[in-house]
Each structure stands twice: as structure tokens, then as C-alpha cells.
Scaffold this active site. Sequence first.
Site, mmCIF file in Angstrom:
data_model
loop_
_atom_site.group_PDB
_atom_site.id
_atom_site.type_symbol
_atom_site.label_atom_id
_atom_site.label_comp_id
_atom_site.label_asym_id
_atom_site.label_seq_id
_atom_site.Cartn_x
_atom_site.Cartn_y
_atom_site.Cartn_z
ATOM 1 N N SER A 209 0.831 -1.193 0.000
ATOM 2 C CA SER A 209 0.000 0.000 0.000
ATOM 3 C C SER A 209 0.871 1.252 0.000
ATOM 4 C CB SER A 209 -0.856 -0.041 1.266
ATOM 5 O OG SER A 209 -2.113 0.517 1.027
ATOM 6 N N GLY A 247 -3.161 -0.338 -3.840
ATOM 7 C CA GLY A 247 -1.876 0.106 -3.312
ATOM 8 C C GLY A 247 -1.341 1.389 -3.899
ATOM 9 N N GLU A 289 -7.949 -3.101 -7.279
ATOM 10 C CA GLU A 289 -8.640 -2.851 -6.009
ATOM 11 C C GLU A 289 -8.131 -1.594 -5.310
ATOM 12 O OE1 GLU A 289 -8.796 -7.636 -4.978
ATOM 13 O OE2 GLU A 289 -7.292 -6.352 -4.064
ATOM 14 N N PRO A 290 -8.298 -0.420 -5.899
ATOM 15 C CA PRO A 290 -7.821 0.776 -5.216
ATOM 16 C C PRO A 290 -8.718 1.156 -4.037
ATOM 17 C CG PRO A 290 -8.946 1.355 -7.260
ATOM 18 C CD PRO A 290 -8.980 -0.142 -7.166
ATOM 19 N N GLY A 291 -8.108 1.503 -2.927
ATOM 20 C CA GLY A 291 -8.871 1.969 -1.762
ATOM 21 C C GLY A 291 -8.456 3.389 -1.446
ATOM 22 N N ARG A 333 -2.361 6.283 12.230
ATOM 23 C CA ARG A 333 -1.327 6.030 11.225
ATOM 24 C C ARG A 333 0.040 6.625 11.584
ATOM 25 N NH1 ARG A 333 -1.324 7.381 6.482
ATOM 26 N NH2 ARG A 333 -0.547 5.417 5.646
ATOM 27 N N CYS A 364 -3.531 9.366 26.603
ATOM 28 C CA CYS A 364 -2.496 9.216 27.624
ATOM 29 C C CYS A 364 -1.329 8.402 27.091
ATOM 30 C CB CYS A 364 -3.101 8.580 28.854
ATOM 31 S SG CYS A 364 -4.387 9.619 29.527
ATOM 32 N N TYR A 394 -8.001 4.692 5.889
ATOM 33 C CA TYR A 394 -7.433 4.105 7.103
ATOM 34 C C TYR A 394 -7.373 5.120 8.249
ATOM 35 C CZ TYR A 394 -6.290 0.924 3.346
ATOM 36 O OH TYR A 394 -6.387 0.124 2.230
HETATM 37 N N1 LLP Z 1 -6.517 -5.161 -1.936
HETATM 38 C C1 LLP Z 1 -6.022 -5.878 -0.911
HETATM 39 C C2 LLP Z 1 -6.013 -7.327 -0.977
HETATM 40 C C3 LLP Z 1 -5.516 -5.212 0.204
HETATM 41 O O1 LLP Z 1 -5.023 -5.914 1.211
HETATM 42 C C4 LLP Z 1 -5.539 -3.797 0.242
HETATM 43 C C5 LLP Z 1 -5.045 -3.071 1.401
HETATM 44 C C6 LLP Z 1 -6.099 -3.096 -0.839
HETATM 45 C C7 LLP Z 1 -6.562 -3.813 -1.928
HETATM 46 C C8 LLP Z 1 -6.203 -1.599 -0.894
HETATM 47 O O2 LLP Z 1 -4.985 -0.950 -0.836
HETATM 48 P P1 LLP Z 1 -4.920 0.642 -1.036
HETATM 49 O O3 LLP Z 1 -5.276 0.929 -2.472
HETATM 50 O O4 LLP Z 1 -5.910 1.235 -0.104
HETATM 51 O O5 LLP Z 1 -3.531 1.005 -0.676
HETATM 52 N N2 LLP Z 1 -3.702 0.523 7.201
HETATM 53 C C9 LLP Z 1 -2.629 0.730 6.253
HETATM 54 C C10 LLP Z 1 -2.935 0.146 4.910
HETATM 55 C C11 LLP Z 1 -3.277 -1.324 4.962
HETATM 56 C C12 LLP Z 1 -3.621 -1.824 3.607
HETATM 57 C C13 LLP Z 1 -4.273 -3.137 3.702
HETATM 58 N N3 LLP Z 1 -4.650 -3.687 2.460
HETATM 59 C C14 LLP Z 1 -2.367 2.227 6.147
HETATM 60 O O6 LLP Z 1 -3.021 2.987 6.849
HETATM 61 O O7 LLP Z 1 -1.493 2.650 5.406
#
Ligand code: LLP
Length: 435
Positions: A209, A247, A289-291, A333, A364, A394
Site C-alpha cells: 500500500s 496500493g 482494487e484501489p482503496g 497512522r 495518555c 485508514y
Molecule cells: N486489496 C487488498 C487485498 C488489500 O489488502 C488492500 C489493502 C487493498 C486492496 C487496498 O490498498 P490501497 O489501495 O488502499 O492502498 N492501514 C494501512 C494500509 C493497509 C492496507 C491493507 N490492504 C495504512 O493505513 O497505510
Amino acid sequence: MWSSSVKTGEQLSISGISAKDLAKEFGTPAFFIDESDFRSRALDWNAALSKAFESNAGTVYYAAKAFICTEVARWIKDCGIGIDVCTGGELAVALAAGIDPAKIELHGNNKSVSEIQGAVDAGVGIIVLDSLYEIERVAAAAQKNGTTQKVLLRITPGIDTHTHQSIATAHEDVKFGFSIASGAAWAAIKEVRNHSSLELRGFHAHIGSQVFGYETFQLAAERLINLLAKYRDEFKSELPELDLGGGYAIAYLPGDKTVVPSQALQALATAVKKNCEANKLAIPKISIEPGRSIVGPSMFTLYEVGTVKDVTLEDGLHRNYISIDGGMSDNIRPSLYGAKYTTVLANRTSTAPNISSRLVGKHCETGDILIREIDLPSDIVPGDLLAVPATGAYGRSLANNYNHVPRPPVIAIKDGKARVIVRRETEADLLGLDI
Ligand code: LLP
């Protein structure tokens, strides 16, 4: 960094509503999500996938883990894209929003038997298999219903992705997926083929990511395509799908780069075509799979300053500690990954000189630091508002109740109107769990 409807001038505003008015109406801390910005990012990824892969474009699955609630899931549905869920809880939200189950993809390295059965019962389009146990469990759930479940195998391509070690997922020493190098992937392929209630559609990889550059994505594609070729050679049939995960990185600080969907996917398409040609394979349907890159920049957090303290350091220097009314409970984060953010004074302008400041939360913990070092006007006082951009991914989804602090609300802004889409948690909500 900021979403398209935000103006940072005299006073911060979003879609014409001032930060001051937002704080007055909704309180602080609070997350504000720019609906049009979110929708246009989702549509941008979709258009970029279609353009880069044309008839071989698969599905853009929004990664719900970045942030999800029922209203946002409805936006996903309106945009016509799919959703990636990784627990029964995320699946429940997608279904509650009326997303077509065929557009839902279920992930997770340890899905429970009931989560699997729930997903199969709901008719989710794809389940991404992550362990040998899971192959048996999904096969049994589908067999019980007399159905065939479409599945992908999550593959570990063995790549060192340059990002924080907690969010890199494609090297060998991880809990996710089946490794190509160790032979685990090949063993899993053979195992899936033993089950008539499973239809193997192809492979999946997510390299990590907040990844800049395209090379690691291209390398993952190459390794997965080589595996598709090995499959074709062995079983004399071609698998039709690859899901290359999310990612893609966003800007958190002024001057940070951001990944542009059309460029990223064009680079990916070039690699996919080249490797398919080299292996004499038909190009499979490509999904992503963009988040973060959809929801991250669409949201900001608004805090109110509670105290300001001038701390004299050992070397005689001073540090200005500014405490806001949230912290590691709404944005963990920085403590978890050393993530860096910026902030601006949101309720007024200041002509006071900047001084070196540290933005801290109300928890705290000494490590409850939102921004370790930032130059901010020296006249910031209790009651001032500070806005932190790019907190959509996140942030609220990793929020917790440390120190029994209720989690902040999420307010959607569109066309000059603001409405609550996730209400503020209350102390009564928290006490309600205690027996
Ligand atoms: N697909 C899969 C299988 C994943 O595990 C993830 C993220 C995504 C897609 C989406 O990734 P993105 O496009 O959002 O980067 N909590 C951490 C990030 C953990 C990511 C987990 N998996 C942070 O705050 O940086």
C-alpha cells in the site's frame, strides 16, 4: 492532498461551507468527505481501466477497508464499480447498500466458516482463496448450496515493495497468499482443481500500500502471467482473470507526488500485453482494487485546539505543543507507520510568524503525536480550528476507543450541503456494551 471542493484561503471551506460553520454544526473532531470528489476518483479509476485494457478490462473493486459505511457503499453502487470486502462486517455493509453480490469480492487471510458461508449464500462474485484450509471450506460451503463458487488464488509473487514494512504484502515472509517460489501456489492450484464446486478463474496479488512508481506492479503482473502460462502448459486451458490489487499512492504533504490512474494503468497494460505475448497467452480480464487512492484525498479531519504549551527542551530550545481534541483514536497512522500529515489553521488567517510546533492528541500516550514537527503560526490559541487533509483512507476505518473516546462522525458535503452519514459515537454507545 485536499479534495476538489476545498478552498484553503482566508478560512478553509468546502463546497462554500466554512470550517467554522461546520465545527459549529457538527462539532469536532469530525471527518468531512467530499462526495463529488470521491465519486469522480472512483469513476476515474474505472475509466482508466477501460481505456488501458479495453475489452480486457475487468472490474474496479473499491477496497472497503480504506473506509466504508452504507452511504459510501451506495455511491460505489451508483458508480457501477465493484467492492472488495474482507470480513463479514464489510460484506454486511455492501449488502445493506444494495450492491449487486456479483460485484462483491471477498478477501481475508482467515475468513471464518460462517463468513464464508454468508458470502456463498449471498452469491458473491468472487472469493479470493488464501490458505489450503480455505479451499476446503469454500468448496464445502458451495457444495452445501449446490452451487459453484468462482474463486481466485491469492499469490505471493515474492517482491520487496518499497513502502512501510507493515503495509508491504508481496515478499515471502508474510501471512498472505501462496508463494510461487516455494511451490505453495502450484500445490494450491492442484488442490482447487480437485473440487467440482470451485471454479478457478485466475490469480490475485496485492503488492502493498502507498506504493509510488509502476515497476513493482509490472513485476507482479509478469510473475502472475508466467504462472498463467505454466497452468496452460500443464492443464491445456487458459485461466481468464487476473486481479492485480490496489496500493496506489496519494499525496499527504505539500509537494508529494500522487499516482495518476490513467498513467498507472497504461503502464500496467503495457506490461500485461508484453508478458502475454511472450507467453502466447490471450490477455486475461484485469481487475484492480484501489482503496486509498479513491477515498484518501476526499476526506479531511477538523479538530479544535484545546491547549497550547511552550516546552523548554534540554538544549534550551523551545517546542510549541498544540493539543487537539482527537489524536491516535481517530488517526493511528502516525503512531503505527510513522505516517506524515500536514495541517492548516482553518478558522482564520494569521500574520504571526511561524514557530516549530508539534501537534498532539488528547490520549495518555507520549506517542500520541499527529504531526511531529510543523511550522505553525505562533498565535494559535485554544478554540482555533485545525484541518488535516487526506485522512480518508485508514483514518475512520482504523479509529478506536482508546481512553473511552467516542469515535468521530463522518459528514458528507455536496453542492453546498452537509449531512451526517456516520453519526458521532456517544458515551452511551460505549456504556451500552458493558454488561
Ligand atoms: N486489496 C487488498 C487485498 C488489500 O489488502 C488492500 C489493502 C487493498 C486492496 C487496498 O490498498 P490501497 O489501495 O488502499 O492502498 N492501514 C494501512 C494500509 C493497509 C492496507 C491493507 N490492504 C495504512 O493505513 O497505510
